[in-house]
Scaffold this motif. Structure first.
Motif, PDB file in Angstrom:
ATOM      1  N   GLN A  16      40.726   8.086  -7.531  1.00 58.75           N
ATOM      2  CA  GLN A  16      39.491   8.083  -6.740  1.00 58.75           C
ATOM      3  C   GLN A  16      39.735   8.663  -5.352  1.00 58.75           C
ATOM      4  O   GLN A  16      38.927   9.440  -4.846  1.00 58.75           O
ATOM      5  N   LEU A  19      40.097  12.355  -5.706  1.00 60.59           N
ATOM      6  CA  LEU A  19      38.785  12.938  -6.007  1.00 60.59           C
ATOM      7  C   LEU A  19      37.999  13.149  -4.710  1.00 60.59           C
ATOM      8  O   LEU A  19      37.414  14.214  -4.482  1.00 60.59           O
ATOM      9  N   GLN A 125      26.430   6.008   1.857  1.00 59.18           N
ATOM     10  CA  GLN A 125      25.928   4.768   1.250  1.00 59.18           C
ATOM     11  C   GLN A 125      26.036   4.756  -0.272  1.00 59.18           C
ATOM     12  O   GLN A 125      26.292   3.704  -0.855  1.00 59.18           O
ATOM     13  N   THR A 126      25.835   5.910  -0.906  1.00 58.99           N
ATOM     14  CA  THR A 126      25.935   5.900  -2.368  1.00 58.99           C
ATOM     15  C   THR A 126      27.393   5.958  -2.823  1.00 58.99           C
ATOM     16  O   THR A 126      27.680   5.660  -3.973  1.00 58.99           O
ATOM     17  N   ILE A 127      28.306   6.357  -1.933  1.00 61.36           N
ATOM     18  CA  ILE A 127      29.728   6.417  -2.312  1.00 61.36           C
ATOM     19  C   ILE A 127      30.369   5.027  -2.216  1.00 61.36           C
ATOM     20  O   ILE A 127      31.040   4.583  -3.148  1.00 61.36           O
ATOM     21  N   THR A 129      29.060   2.190  -2.417  1.00 61.49           N
ATOM     22  CA  THR A 129      28.533   1.176  -3.328  1.00 61.49           C
ATOM     23  C   THR A 129      29.047   1.413  -4.749  1.00 61.49           C
ATOM     24  O   THR A 129      28.604   0.762  -5.688  1.00 61.49           O
ATOM     25  N   ARG A 130      29.955   2.352  -4.903  1.00 61.36           N
ATOM     26  CA  ARG A 130      30.664   2.521  -6.177  1.00 61.36           C
ATOM     27  C   ARG A 130      31.885   1.613  -6.153  1.00 61.36           C
ATOM     28  O   ARG A 130      32.288   1.138  -5.076  1.00 61.36           O
ATOM     29  N   PRO A 131      32.511   1.396  -7.308  1.00 61.13           N
ATOM     30  CA  PRO A 131      33.683   0.509  -7.293  1.00 61.13           C
ATOM     31  C   PRO A 131      34.903   1.146  -6.618  1.00 61.13           C
ATOM     32  O   PRO A 131      35.939   1.363  -7.242  1.00 61.13           O
ATOM     33  N   VAL A 132      34.753   1.498  -5.362  1.00 65.48           N
ATOM     34  CA  VAL A 132      35.878   1.973  -4.554  1.00 65.48           C
ATOM     35  C   VAL A 132      35.895   1.139  -3.272  1.00 65.48           C
ATOM     36  O   VAL A 132      34.842   0.834  -2.728  1.00 65.48           O
TER      37      VAL A 132
ATOM     38  N   HIS B  96      30.266  -3.942  -7.961  1.00 68.12           N
ATOM     39  CA  HIS B  96      29.851  -2.530  -7.851  1.00 68.12           C
ATOM     40  C   HIS B  96      29.985  -1.767  -9.167  1.00 68.12           C
ATOM     41  O   HIS B  96      29.285  -0.786  -9.393  1.00 68.12           O
ATOM     42  N   TYR B 101      22.432   2.073  -7.155  1.00 71.45           N
ATOM     43  CA  TYR B 101      21.699   1.943  -5.886  1.00 71.45           C
ATOM     44  C   TYR B 101      21.145   3.295  -5.446  1.00 71.45           C
ATOM     45  O   TYR B 101      21.863   4.280  -5.380  1.00 71.45           O
ATOM     46  N   PRO B 103      19.446   4.470  -2.082  1.00 69.79           N
ATOM     47  CA  PRO B 103      19.033   4.051  -0.741  1.00 69.79           C
ATOM     48  C   PRO B 103      17.704   4.694  -0.344  1.00 69.79           C
ATOM     49  O   PRO B 103      17.299   5.704  -0.933  1.00 69.79           O
ATOM     50  N   HIS B 121      29.840  10.802  -9.483  1.00 74.12           N
ATOM     51  CA  HIS B 121      29.566   9.373  -9.500  1.00 74.12           C
ATOM     52  C   HIS B 121      30.077   8.718 -10.788  1.00 74.12           C
ATOM     53  O   HIS B 121      30.514   7.571 -10.760  1.00 74.12           O
ATOM     54  N   MET B 125      32.694   5.707 -10.940  1.00 73.89           N
ATOM     55  CA  MET B 125      32.376   4.500 -11.707  1.00 73.89           C
ATOM     56  C   MET B 125      33.407   4.257 -12.802  1.00 73.89           C
ATOM     57  O   MET B 125      33.445   3.187 -13.397  1.00 73.89           O
ATOM     58  N   GLN B 163      21.267   9.256 -10.310  1.00 68.47           N
ATOM     59  CA  GLN B 163      22.535   8.812  -9.733  1.00 68.47           C
ATOM     60  C   GLN B 163      22.653   7.289  -9.785  1.00 68.47           C
ATOM     61  O   GLN B 163      23.720   6.758 -10.069  1.00 68.47           O
ATOM     62  N   ALA B 164      21.527   6.606  -9.516  1.00 69.38           N
ATOM     63  CA  ALA B 164      21.551   5.137  -9.521  1.00 69.38           C
ATOM     64  C   ALA B 164      21.781   4.586 -10.932  1.00 69.38           C
ATOM     65  O   ALA B 164      22.202   3.455 -11.092  1.00 69.38           O
ATOM     66  N   VAL B 166      23.820   5.983 -13.218  1.00 69.36           N
ATOM     67  CA  VAL B 166      25.130   6.373 -13.756  1.00 69.36           C
ATOM     68  C   VAL B 166      25.905   5.117 -14.157  1.00 69.36           C
ATOM     69  O   VAL B 166      25.943   4.139 -13.416  1.00 69.36           O
TER      70      VAL B 166
END
Lengths: 308, 331
Positions: A16, A19, A125-127, A129-132, B96, B101, B103, B121, B125, B163-164, B166
């Motif tokens: 990750q 990436l 914000q969208t990054i 909130t991923r499992p990282v 997560h 999500y 935003p 994404h 994930m 995207q939300a 995925v």
């Protein structure tokens, strides 16, 4: 978690990070910043090369030793290539000052948005909130810019070292060590930027990065003048500034790796406007590395606590 | 209904604690608070969202909607209270992994294509690429290989929705997902949300487009000035019956005179676009009301019992809390 499970988890996390680091390069290619940076760098290197070529093509004329007094005579006595080496070194110190300044500017401009810019415009914000973990995001971003810096510094400063060597014939004693020290200087600037961007807005980060770089440079000059005039206070102030941002220390240690041994006798003549060369000191090296580590740890802690 | 049917009064001890409510709910908040320096964004929010529901979260601008979503997604750290998302701590990797999500203020790297963004994404994930399915779902299959910088705002919002989704999350937070969409786009999103609910996904929808919420959400909560002022099943919140009487255009000032003639035990009527709405009128009272209107010389074109719209319920809830709301509703 089992041992292999932990190993898998570690590999996933590393993937990750890489990436995210790779995105920096993809962005550079897609937005043509790498292309433009490369073209302008080529122009700068070409100009430097042309200057060096013509300067040393006509260098067979020996300067008038009498006009330089005793020092000139001393130099001539020590080494027949004394003037060539002196001129080559001065040229190199000027070129490397510009290249290290450009590297610092690049790092500041690219890195200032690393966290705060992306948080402000809504990319981050969208990054996160991923499992990282946030520290992974920070590491990915830092590694991306650090790799750009490494390539840029090697191409730019490496070209200057090579051109000077080819056209003047002067072979600095430790060019590879000088390059490593210049890389360290750039990474310290990036560390400062990473720390600032984790908590300050993008503009404030850019200003902080440039100001600290400038303050360290002026601190170097104050120290230099203080030493030259035997003024202990000025020398101490300049020295103290280097603890605030050790970038100038690393630049001067890099210069120190490029001066030939015969010049040690006339050290003061090497005190140009771009900093006096300095010997490599373990203490200074260690301080620089700790400084960088502290910046990154601080950045990770601040970013973790930050509301996005 | 598992959650409290009406909002607990401030300080009520009956509200469930996050720890006790746990496992069956997708989201549980108890006395959740957030201060930004000296402004209070959330003043003790109690909320419970069941799994498998489309949950609407409403409130006027600045009420704390986005702040709550940001706490639930781990972007913002609460100042106090308890919160649990999918049985875990918001912001943890385990949570997560099961969450999506979109935003309110989002921006994707303009130099990536839509397909590349979805693949990025998916990799973050830790799931396989599913860009083809998702692009088709949101109607972007033809534009997937174009750069996001060339997308219209509506297309970016569709991509944001993809995207939300995925990784087929259990819980999706959508913060104003239809604000940039045209009516067709809104209907598409509504269909997608219904489809997701049918598959058992929990959707948390922040929106100020009340008709959207009314159509897709089975449960909802209303937040104002940092506190939840109502929550429950959509049908429960809208049950107050209203009588609507179409009387045509009224001269200025005429409505107030007529309102004074109506039986005083009724809730205050409202007038908008040629229709007088009388909340809380029982069937037996209709002839008296109509007679009053006819005697006052009004032409009565149509009389119907209408379920109160969410907009009306919303305005009613906020009446008194905001001095301007009543006037706006009549205008």
């Amino acid at each position: 978690m089992s041992r292999s499970g932990r190993l898998d988890d570690l590999r996933t996390r590393a993937d990750q990070v890489l990436l995210l680091a790779g995105l920096t390069w993809k962005e550079g290619v897609r937005r043509r910043t790498i292309l433009m940076g490369f073209l302008l760098t080529v122009a700068f290197v070409a100009l430097y090369g042309t200057g060096t070529y013509y300067a040393f093509r006509q260098f067979d004329v020996q300067p008038d030793t009498t006009s330089m007094g005793g020092v000139g005579a001393l130099g001539m006595a020590l080494d027949p290539d004394f003037y060539r080496d002196l001129a080559a070194y001065q040229m190199l110190s000027f070129g490397l000052f510009v290249s290290s300044f450009l590297s610092a500017m690049l790092v500041v401009f690219l890195g200032a948005g690393m966290i705060s810019g992306d948080a402000e415009n809504g990319t981050l914000q969208t990054i996160v909130t991923r499992p990282v973990a946030r520290v992974q995001v920070l590491m990915g971003r830092f590694l991306g810019y650090a790799s750009v810096l490494v390539v840029y510094t090697i191409v730019l400063s490496g070209s200057l070292l090579l051109l000077t060597r080819v056209f003047s014939g002067y072979a600095p004693p430790h060019p590879e060590q000088a390059l490593l020290l210049l890389l360290a200087q750039g990474l310290i600037v990036l560390g400062i930027v990473a720390l600032a961007t984790s908590t300050l807005p993008q503009i404030a980060t850019g200003i902080t990065g440039l100001m600290l770089f400038g303050v360290a440079f002026i601190g170097g000059i104050v120290e230099q003048i203080g030493t030259f005039l035997g003024n202990d206070t000025a020398a101490a102030i300049g020295d103290a500034v280097h603890y605030l941002a050790p970038t100038d220390t690393f630049f001067r240690m890099a210069l120190g790796r490029l001066t030939p041994g015969s010049m040690a006798l006339v050290g003061e003549f090497l005190t140009g406007p771009f900093g006096a060369p300095k010997g490599v000191e373990t203490g200074a090296l260690l301080y620089g590395l700790l400084y960088l580590a502290a910046c990154l740890v601080g950045a990770a802690l601040l970013f973790r606590r930050r509301d996005l | 209904m598992d959650g409290p049917p009406t909002p607990p009064p401030p300080g009520a001890g009956a509200a469930p604690t996050a720890a006790a409510a746990g496992s069956t709910a997708a989201i549980v908040c108890f006395d959740l608070r957030k201060n930004y320096r000296d402004t209070l964004a959330l003043a003790g929010v109690d909320l419970r969202v069941e799994r498998g529901s489309v949950f609407g979260f409403l409130g006027p601008n600045g009420a704390g909607k986005s702040t709550l979503v940001k706490i639930l997604t781990g972007l913002v750290h609460p100042s106090g209270g308890q919160v649990e998302v999918l049985g875990g701590k918001p912001g943890s990797r385990a949570v997560h992994r099961r969450l999506g999500y979109l935003p309110e203020q989002f921006r994707f790297p303009q130099w990536l294509t839509g397909r590349e963004l979805l693949r990025l994404h998916a990799r973050l994930m830790g799931v396989g690429a599913e860009d083809a399915r998702l692009l088709e779902l949101v109607g972007l299959d033809a534009a997937g290989d174009r750069r996001i910088g060339e997308y219209s705002k509506g297309m970016q919002q569709r991509l944001g929705l993809a995207q939300a989704l995925v990784g087929d999350p259990e819980l999706v937070f959508l913060d104003e997902p239809t604000s940039a969409l045209d009516p067709i786009g809104r209907r598409d999103v509504r269909d997608i949300l219904t489809h997701l609910r049918d598959r058992g996904m929990t959707v948390f929808l922040n929106s100020h487009l009340l008709t959207e919420v009314e159509r897709v959400c089975d449960r909802l909560a209303v937040i104002d000035k940092g506190s939840v002022i109502a929550q429950g099943a959509t049908t429960d919140l809208l049950q107050v019956p209203g009588l609507s009487v179409r009387v045509g255009e009224l001269p200025v000032g005429a409505f107030d005179a007529i309102a004074a003639l109506l039986p005083s035990n009724l809730a205050p009527p409202t007038y908008a676009a040629g229709v007088i709405t009388l909340p809380g009128v029982a069937a037996g009272e209709v002839p008296a009301v109509v007679r009053t209107l006819v005697d006052a010389g009004l032409p009565v074109y149509e009389v119907a019992f209408a379920r109160q719209s969410l907009e009306e319920a919303f305005v009613q809830l906020l009446q008194g809390r905001h001095p301007g709301v009543n006037g706006e509703a009549r205008a």
